[in-house]
Write a protein that holds these residues in place. Structure first.
Motif, mmCIF file in Angstrom:
data_model
loop_
_atom_site.group_PDB
_atom_site.id
_atom_site.type_symbol
_atom_site.label_atom_id
_atom_site.label_comp_id
_atom_site.label_asym_id
_atom_site.label_seq_id
_atom_site.Cartn_x
_atom_site.Cartn_y
_atom_site.Cartn_z
ATOM 1 N N ALA A 1 79.008 63.945 61.556
ATOM 2 C CA ALA A 1 78.672 64.039 59.901
ATOM 3 C C ALA A 1 77.296 63.656 59.649
ATOM 4 C CB ALA A 1 79.642 63.132 59.288
ATOM 5 N N PHE A 2 76.916 64.705 58.626
ATOM 6 C CA PHE A 2 75.303 64.276 58.304
ATOM 7 C C PHE A 2 75.218 63.384 57.009
ATOM 8 C CE2 PHE A 2 74.930 67.953 60.824
ATOM 9 C CZ PHE A 2 73.927 67.812 61.769
ATOM 10 N N VAL A 3 74.535 62.254 57.065
ATOM 11 C CA VAL A 3 74.547 61.528 55.818
ATOM 12 C C VAL A 3 73.245 61.425 55.352
ATOM 13 C CG1 VAL A 3 75.011 58.984 55.416
ATOM 14 C CG2 VAL A 3 76.214 60.144 57.123
ATOM 15 N N ASP A 4 73.127 61.584 54.013
ATOM 16 C CA ASP A 4 71.807 61.548 53.246
ATOM 17 C C ASP A 4 71.517 60.131 52.906
ATOM 18 O OD1 ASP A 4 69.750 61.818 51.491
ATOM 19 O OD2 ASP A 4 70.873 63.034 50.008
ATOM 20 N N LYS B 1 76.991 64.502 53.399
ATOM 21 C CA LYS B 1 76.589 65.784 52.865
ATOM 22 C C LYS B 1 77.388 67.153 53.530
ATOM 23 C CE LYS B 1 74.070 64.708 49.472
ATOM 24 N NZ LYS B 1 74.493 64.994 48.156
ATOM 25 N N ASN B 2 77.454 66.981 54.896
ATOM 26 C CA ASN B 2 77.978 67.936 55.742
ATOM 27 C C ASN B 2 78.838 67.404 56.574
ATOM 28 O OD1 ASN B 2 78.617 70.518 56.261
ATOM 29 N ND2 ASN B 2 76.725 70.647 57.488
ATOM 30 N N ASP C 1 80.717 63.817 50.158
ATOM 31 C CA ASP C 1 80.308 63.160 49.047
ATOM 32 C C ASP C 1 80.781 61.671 49.088
ATOM 33 O OD1 ASP C 1 78.874 65.254 47.693
ATOM 34 O OD2 ASP C 1 80.505 66.187 46.690
ATOM 35 N N ASP C 2 81.330 61.309 50.037
ATOM 36 C CA ASP C 2 81.780 59.701 50.397
ATOM 37 C C ASP C 2 80.579 59.137 50.443
ATOM 38 O OD1 ASP C 2 84.564 60.402 50.370
ATOM 39 O OD2 ASP C 2 84.880 60.032 52.473
#
Length: 598
Positions: A225-228, A218-219, A256-257
């Motif tokens: 990196a921040f992962v939802d 997400k960021n 968006d990966d």
């Protein structure tokens, strides 16, 4: 109200008409009679029938005294109407300048849609619609009617460009309905927050360390990196992305990966989750000692150059450091970039491994022959060498005899006779000189050089023949000390005039009798070839042989004092003598130790 113009148009007498109406059994007023039929309220929707199409106008009969006109453009993206078609139109005006009533099919549809929307939906309801366009401050979403989606309500994290949502079908929550203004405000963010809160609660109940989870990037920040994960974001730190070196998280990931990560840590209290990507595979450091035993020569790639050394990648995830001191046997390197640059392919030798700290020490110079291993055979004592004065210190000069191989020319090995206070009295930096190799210490990588050894020692041949005891000579005072005076007898040759030999009376300080630069006559008392010293006397310079006193205990003591330096000075002078100058700062061969130049 009765339309008086309509009565006049048809020449109807109001009284006659009223009489006819009231003649029936159920009389009605004129207003009631004329008001029957179609309701012509401005802004109201009325049914109509298509009469004909004239140019770009559609003639519609709505039951009024005259037909109305609707623009043909209002059937955009639809088949054009046919005469006799039933349509609903909005009455915009009773008559324009042409005498026609003004109608709108689009506005009628819009009003019907608005009525249907507010009849079915209320505030906090979830609706689905298509984003139609971007306007100032947000987006328009078609849910049957266009509603306003503020930019701040598009997502939890505001997108870089909200126009990316145009033509997308999205779900929103109705925040406010303003019936008076026909305005509805919706929020996609609110709906996401509610959904995520529900997902987060469920996720925190089931997530555990060691699980593999799928998520969406997400960021991306400099540190990771921040992962939802579905309701909550986990942090994938840059150090947990790869066993190898990466300069920035964007080198591996994009927003968006979809990725699979391993849960490393869960803080339920603070609702924080640490994730890892590299932990999905085994660490290459597990068998590093078996794969790269100490002493092994391996090929690698320079991946980073620092002031203290260069990092070399041996394989993905395995890097070692070549310290600047391990780059060359002989070259003086100010910065590693003088020898290597990022991307260079080089050979190195494994010097040491610290598995716990995941560190490998590497060497470049170990892949080459050490020139110091050949120095002893190449420069045995007595060898004549030419070199360049590279550096001057208080105790001597460093002479480069080949690239990276320096010898020390100690101050005591520069002249047989001259008392040298500093090497710059004899040499200058960059000067080419010839020297003789006096000694080679291969283990400590040091070579002792001599300059005076290129000539014969005048103390063995010339000086004792020219200066004999009882000779009276002239000299110049060059230095005063607390124990006596140094007198220059000729350039490069000095004798010591002890304080007891300055005058017949007792002298407290040499400054009371002589000063530097004075020309004085002195008698030679003693010439010591072994100690390379000449003892002088000023008070006995004009004594005749008859004036010489009998040797007594007192005279013997004075003679001893006059022919040698004070005990302390004698020891210091003695320690500086010899082929290596008493060892100097680099050698411990009888002299007091001193600091090394490098």
């Amino acid at each position: 109200m009765v339309d008086r113009n309509l009565l006049r148009e048809f020449d109807v007498n109001e009284d006659e008409l009223a009489a006819v109406i009231t003649a029936g059994e159920d009389p009605k007023s004129l207003e009631e009679f004329l008001g029957e039929g179609q309701n012509f309220e401005i802004g109201g929707i009325v049914p109509g029938k298509v009469i004909e199409i004239v140019g770009d106008q559609v003639v519609v009969d709505v039951g009024y005294k005259s037909e109305g006109l609707v623009s043909l453009n209002e059937w955009e993206n639809e088949p054009p109407p046919e005469p006799g078609d039933e349509v609903e139109v909005l009455l915009e005006g009773m008559e324009d300048e042409t005498g026609e009533i003004v109608l709108s099919r689009k506005k009628a549809h819009r009003k019907r849609a608005w009525e249907q929307v507010i009849s079915k939906h209320h505030e906090n309801d979830v609706v689905r619609g298509k984003v139609t366009r971007k306007i100032k401050g947000g987006l328009l979403v078609d849910i049957g009617v266009n509603v306003f989606l503020p930019a701040s309500q598009v997502d939890i994290r505001r997108p870089s460009d909200i126009a990316d949502f145009i033509d997308q079908e999205i779900d929103c929550m109705i925040l406010k309905i303003d019936e008076a203004r026909h305005n509805i405000v919706v929020s996609r963010r609110k709906l996401i927050e509610i959904t995520r809160e529900q997902q987060k609660k469920a996720l925190m109940e089931e997530i555990a360390v060691g699980q593999l989870r799928k998520g969406t990037v997400k960021n991306i920040a400099d540190f990771g990196a921040f992962v939802d994960l579905g309701g909550i974001d986990g942090l994938l730190h840059i150090t947990d992305m790869s066993w190898g070196r990466i300069n920035h998280p964007s080198d591996m990931l994009k927003i968006d990966d979809q990725i699979e990560v391993k849960v490393l840590q869960v803080d339920r209290e603070r609702e924080k989750i640490a994730l890892g990507l590299k932990q999905k595979s085994a660490s290459p450091w597990e068998n590093v000692a078996d794969k790269y035993p100490v002493g092994t020569r391996v090929a690698g790639e320079v991946v980073n150059v620092m002031s203290y050394g260069a990092f070399v990648k041996l394989e993905e995830g395995i890097e070692g450091l070549v310290h600047i001191s391990e780059m060359s046997w002989t070259k003086r390197i100010n910065h590693p970039s003088e020898l290597v640059n990022t991307g260079d392919k080089i050979d190195v030798v494994v010097l040491g491994i610290n598995k716990d700290k995941q560190e490998i020490s590497l060497g470049m110079k170990q892949t080459q022959v050490n020139p110091w291993d050949q120095v002893a055979g190449k420069y045995p004592p007595g060898t004549m060498v030419d070199g360049t004065v590279r550096n001057l210190t208080n105790y001597g000069a460093f002479i480069e005899i080949e690239e990276g191989i320096d010898g020390l020319l100690h101050i005591s090995d520069m002249s047989w006779t001259r008392k040298i206070g500093h090497p710059n009295e004899v040499l200058e930096k960059g000067q080419r000189i010839s020297c003789q190799v006096l000694n080679v210490d291969q283990d400590r990588k040091r070579i002792a050089l001599g300059l005076k050894q290129l000539k014969e020692d005048p103390w063995e041949t010339d000086i004792p023949g020219r200066y004999e005891p009882n000779d009276v000579v002239k000299g110049k005072v060059t230095k005063l000390t607390n124990f006596g005076v140094f007198v220059e007898l000729e350039p490069g040759l000095e004798g010591l005039l002890h304080i007891s030999e300055l005058a017949d009376h007792k002298v407290e300080s040499p400054e009371d009798v002589v000063k530097v630069g004075d020309e004085i006559e002195v008698k030679i008392l003693r010439v010591d070839r072994g100690e390379r010293k000449i003892g002088l006397s000023r008070k006995k310079a004009h004594w005749s042989p008859d004036d010489e006193p009998e040797t007594t205990e007192e005279g013997a003591e004075a003679g001893a004092s006059s022919t040698s330096t004070a005990p302390k000075e004698s020891k210091e002078q003695k320690e500086l003598k010899g082929g290596l100058g008493g060892g100097g700062p680099l050698f411990s061969m009888g002299g007091a130790p001193a600091s090394d130049e490098e």
